[in-house]
Design an enzyme around this catalytic site. Sequence first.
Site, short mmCIF file in Angstrom:
data_model
loop_
_atom_site.label_atom_id
_atom_site.label_comp_id
_atom_site.label_asym_id
_atom_site.label_seq_id
_atom_site.Cartn_x
_atom_site.Cartn_y
_atom_site.Cartn_z
N GLU A 216 2.15 -16.14 -29.50
CA GLU A 216 1.54 -15.91 -28.36
C GLU A 216 1.98 -15.34 -26.83
O GLU A 216 2.53 -14.56 -26.17
CB GLU A 216 0.80 -17.22 -27.68
CG GLU A 216 -0.01 -17.34 -28.94
CD GLU A 216 -1.08 -18.62 -28.66
OE1 GLU A 216 -1.60 -18.72 -26.92
OE2 GLU A 216 -1.84 -19.80 -29.01
N CYS A 225 -3.53 -20.10 -33.68
CA CYS A 225 -3.95 -19.39 -32.59
C CYS A 225 -5.01 -19.57 -33.14
O CYS A 225 -5.67 -18.28 -33.97
CB CYS A 225 -3.15 -18.49 -32.01
SG CYS A 225 -3.89 -17.58 -30.87
N1 LIG Z 1 -4.31 -20.53 -28.63
C1 LIG Z 1 -5.52 -20.06 -28.17
C2 LIG Z 1 -5.22 -18.39 -27.29
C3 LIG Z 1 -4.48 -18.69 -26.49
C4 LIG Z 1 -4.33 -17.42 -26.10
C5 LIG Z 1 -4.05 -16.99 -24.43
N2 LIG Z 1 -2.05 -17.38 -24.91
C6 LIG Z 1 -4.02 -15.20 -23.75
O1 LIG Z 1 -4.82 -15.16 -24.85
O2 LIG Z 1 -3.34 -15.29 -22.78
C7 LIG Z 1 -6.23 -19.98 -29.17
O3 LIG Z 1 -6.48 -20.83 -30.24
O4 LIG Z 1 -6.93 -19.53 -29.52
#
Ligand SMILES: N[C@H](CCC[C@H](N)C(=O)O)C(=O)O
Length: 282
Positions: A216, A225
Amino acid sequence: MKLSFTKMHGCGNNYIYINCFDQKVTDPEKLSIALSEPHFGIGGDGIILISPSDRADAQMRIFNADGSEGKMCGNGIRCVGKYLYDNGMVGGRTTITIDTLSGVKTLELNVRDGKMQTARVDMGAAILEPAKIPVNMAGSSVIDAPLVVDEKVYHVTCVSMGNPHCVIFFNEDDVDDLDLSRLGPKFEHHPLFPERINTEFVNVLPDGSLKMRVWERGSGETWACGTGACATGVAACLNGFCKPDTDITVHLRGGDLTIRYTTETVFMTGAAATVFKGEIEL
Ligand SMILES: N[C@H](CCC[C@H](N)C(=O)O)C(=O)O
């Protein structure tokens, strides 16, 4: 100053949730860096602020472990739904709305014994136009396109779910064998991604389900994610590995999510869990 928090996870993607209906957070970027750090802080993939909204039941803001703000969080929004329902903040309703930087999302909660167990989230339509992801590649979409990292050509499919994703399908390598701590940052900071990128490393399994690991943007490898699983389901359909309008099972390190891709929207269904509540001295 004391701050109350609740540690929650969706498929092992764990955040520190702060109820801002009755608390104030002034510098969320700095707070996320401090609290996400496992040795001197609480430990987690970031923080999520739950605040009042004038257009939904609540507003969600997600900050990665490096303090950068994400535009959407699939595992996080299920946990916010659970937090609101379990704490009596939505009057027992099982259809609720949560405002995010990627728009207002609707959740259908599946509850038992007064607690939310799973939720189905209408995540909105996948965005495929390169300029809107964003990715510096020409064309109307990026499907199975070559991208060079360390002189090796990877074939990538780029999708936005409100936040940017680069999905890579591996035929020979088992994604469990990949060194994501080496590979992940090379994609995250690749010059083709002006706002960095979340990268999904995927195998299509013989039963048609998908096995996914994720690096991520701003947090490194997480155990799941939600937006990444959505992007992976969309990319699998665009590449002909899965069919639209069917339930696609995505196996993540921390659990499974069910994704359904239609041209109008993407549905994501999965669990959410409360781990512990706490108070931290700032
Ligand atoms: N863990 C999150 C996504 C985080 C996204 C983040 N890392 C960004 O886009 O900066 C999910 O379950 O969708």
